[in-house]
Design an enzyme around this catalytic site. Structure first.
Site, PDB file in Angstrom:
ATOM      1  N   GLU A 227       0.823  -1.213   0.000  1.00  0.00           N
ATOM      2  CA  GLU A 227       0.000   0.000   0.000  1.00  0.00           C
ATOM      3  C   GLU A 227       0.856   1.262   0.000  1.00  0.00           C
ATOM      4  O   GLU A 227       0.527   2.239  -0.669  1.00  0.00           O
ATOM      5  CB  GLU A 227      -0.949   0.011   1.205  1.00  0.00           C
ATOM      6  CG  GLU A 227      -2.128  -0.942   1.075  1.00  0.00           C
ATOM      7  CD  GLU A 227      -2.940  -0.695  -0.194  1.00  0.00           C
ATOM      8  OE1 GLU A 227      -3.074   0.458  -0.617  1.00  0.00           O
ATOM      9  OE2 GLU A 227      -3.426  -1.681  -0.783  1.00  0.00           O
TER      10      GLU A 227
ATOM     11  N   CYS B 298     -12.801   2.201 -16.027  1.00  0.00           N
ATOM     12  CA  CYS B 298     -13.101   3.634 -15.861  1.00  0.00           C
ATOM     13  C   CYS B 298     -11.795   4.420 -15.849  1.00  0.00           C
ATOM     14  O   CYS B 298     -11.480   5.125 -14.903  1.00  0.00           O
ATOM     15  CB  CYS B 298     -13.882   3.848 -14.570  1.00  0.00           C
ATOM     16  SG  CYS B 298     -14.698   5.453 -14.454  1.00  0.00           S
TER      17      CYS B 298
ATOM     18  N   CYS C 232     -16.700   2.346 -21.398  1.00  0.00           N
ATOM     19  CA  CYS C 232     -18.006   2.360 -20.724  1.00  0.00           C
ATOM     20  C   CYS C 232     -18.888   1.183 -21.137  1.00  0.00           C
ATOM     21  O   CYS C 232     -19.718   0.724 -20.349  1.00  0.00           O
ATOM     22  CB  CYS C 232     -18.717   3.671 -21.008  1.00  0.00           C
ATOM     23  SG  CYS C 232     -17.859   5.097 -20.314  1.00  0.00           S
TER      24      CYS C 232
ATOM     25  N   CYS D  61     -18.574  -1.590 -18.843  1.00  0.00           N
ATOM     26  CA  CYS D  61     -18.633  -1.223 -17.428  1.00  0.00           C
ATOM     27  C   CYS D  61     -19.834  -1.866 -16.741  1.00  0.00           C
ATOM     28  O   CYS D  61     -20.973  -1.715 -17.176  1.00  0.00           O
ATOM     29  CB  CYS D  61     -18.711   0.286 -17.273  1.00  0.00           C
ATOM     30  SG  CYS D  61     -18.827   0.798 -15.548  1.00  0.00           S
TER      31      CYS D  61
ATOM     32  N   CYS E  48     -24.324   5.188 -13.522  1.00  0.00           N
ATOM     33  CA  CYS E  48     -23.385   6.281 -13.777  1.00  0.00           C
ATOM     34  C   CYS E  48     -24.080   7.491 -14.398  1.00  0.00           C
ATOM     35  O   CYS E  48     -24.507   7.470 -15.549  1.00  0.00           O
ATOM     36  CB  CYS E  48     -22.258   5.795 -14.690  1.00  0.00           C
ATOM     37  SG  CYS E  48     -20.980   7.032 -14.974  1.00  0.00           S
TER      38      CYS E  48
END
Length: 360
Positions: free
Chosen positions: A43, A198, A205, A208, A214
């Site tokens: 991370e 995205c 899209c 998606c 959205c």
DNA sequence: GAACCGTGGTA
DNA sequence: TTACCAAGGTT
């Protein structure tokens, strides 16, 4: 929040999770072990850094520091040498500091408490949330670049992405959307969606899984989100970097101050004043007598907030033997020996340029 | 709260 | 070439 919105958030997360099960990146190196230590390292490496860039550094790091104790007991120089090239070196210094805190206060047991994580150097709200969700599968939201972009499109948020109000709104939305069921997978899923579908430019899209949720997509305005902010032009600075070799071929490196650019790394002696004389600089700040020098080709190095024009100068010094220097601040460096020295990418480039001109 | 902190990819 | 910005955090 009303009933309809709550239902919609749940539907959003379940659609996303269904997609993640099939298409998500579930074989990332740091997901192979169920270990908070490994999640933490990844991370921090992933802050402002793309997955593909991180992977080789992650393996190198884990091989050298396989657990908390080995990291805490290491010298910070050794940590920086593995980090060299990855950038944002405060991350490495903070990682090392945090490891020592965890060793000294908790006998190397990794914290399981959000507040304790947040108090460690180098761990902010998003990284703490990621560790809680990925390591312990607890319901904490994250808000990285991917999540921001996805949420701003889903809700057609037309604000400055960096503004405090926008941030606060996005955290609120991120929290509302994070399900209690599989928060770890959900957080991974929304990041994967941002990275794979995205995307910032040319999002796909049609593939998606949440395009029905959205608002930007439904108004055919995905490209308008997030809004683009014009930035001030980066200033240009210039410097000389001195390549000073001993008779045995070792090159002189100087330790950078702990804070500021390349903090704690080993770089070439640097002259920031273009008018200063080389011979005088070397005599006064290095106590070395320079006989002759030769200018190499200038190279540009881009940082986040300025551009550096580097003029490398190859110097030959007036010493019959090998001069000694203060070992805290200076290092005679041999590229072929694999010393534990973190060297900035720009300096590595200068070494390569020098090699290729010598071979001509 | 704005400035600072690296590097590589991409258009 | 230039500008943007990516699994952000600290001061």
């Amino acid at each position: 929040m009303n009933k309809k919105t709550r239902y919609s958030d749940r539907e959003f997360s379940s659609d996303l999770l269904a997609w993640y099960t099939v298409h998500g990146r579930q074989n990332l190196p740091w997901k192979q072990l169920d270990s908070p230590y490994h999640i933490w390292i990844s991370e921090v490496m992933l802050q402002q850094t793309q997955v593909e860039t991180v992977i080789p550094y992650y393996w190198k790091f884990i091989r050298k520091f396989p657990d908390m104790r080995s990291l805490a007991n290491a010298e910070v120089d050794s940590v920086l040498s593995v980090w060299a090239g990855l950038g944002y070196y405060a991350r490495a210094r903070n990682l090392h500091r945090a490891a020592r805190i965890i060793r000294d206060d908790r006998d190397c047991e990794f914290p399981r408490d959000f507040g304790q994580l947040l108090s460690l150097p180098g761990i902010g709200r998003s990284t703490a949330g990621a560790i809680m969700a990925f390591s312990y599968n607890l319901r904490y939201p994250i808000l990285d670049g991917n999540v921001k972009r996805v949420l701003m499109r889903i809700h057609a948020i037309d604000g400055d992405p960096g503004a405090r109000e926008t941030q606060a709104l996005l955290w609120k939305i991120a929290d509302a959307k994070t399900p209690g069921d599989s928060p770890g997978d959900y957080n991974q899923a929304i990041m994967d969606l941002g990275a794979m579908i995205c995307k910032r430019a040319a999002p796909s899209c049609l593939n998606c899984p949440v395009r029905n949720h959205c608002q930007a997509y439904q108004s055919q305005a995905v490209a308008d989100y997030p809004r683009k902010i014009r930035r001030a032009k980066r200033p240009v600075r210039s410097c000389r970097m001195l390549l000073i070799s001993r008779p045995d071929g070792d090159v002189l490196l100087q330790k950078r101050p702990p804070h500021g650019i390349w903090g704690g790394l080993w770089s070439l002696p640097q002259m920031d004043d273009p008018k200063a004389g080389i011979r005088r600089f070397c005599a006064e700040s290095l106590e070395l007598e320079v006989a002759t020098w030769r200018e190499m080709d200038m190279l540009r190095h881009h940082f986040t907030h300025y551009e550096l024009l580097i003029h490398p100068v190859v110097c030959s010094i007036d010493h019959s033997g090998n001069p000694t220097m203060d070992e805290e601040r200076f290092l005679w460096y041999n590229r072929n020996l694999g010393q534990d020295a973190g060297i900035p990418t720009a300096v590595e480039r200068i070494f390569k340029n020098l090699e290729s001109t010598e071979n001509k």
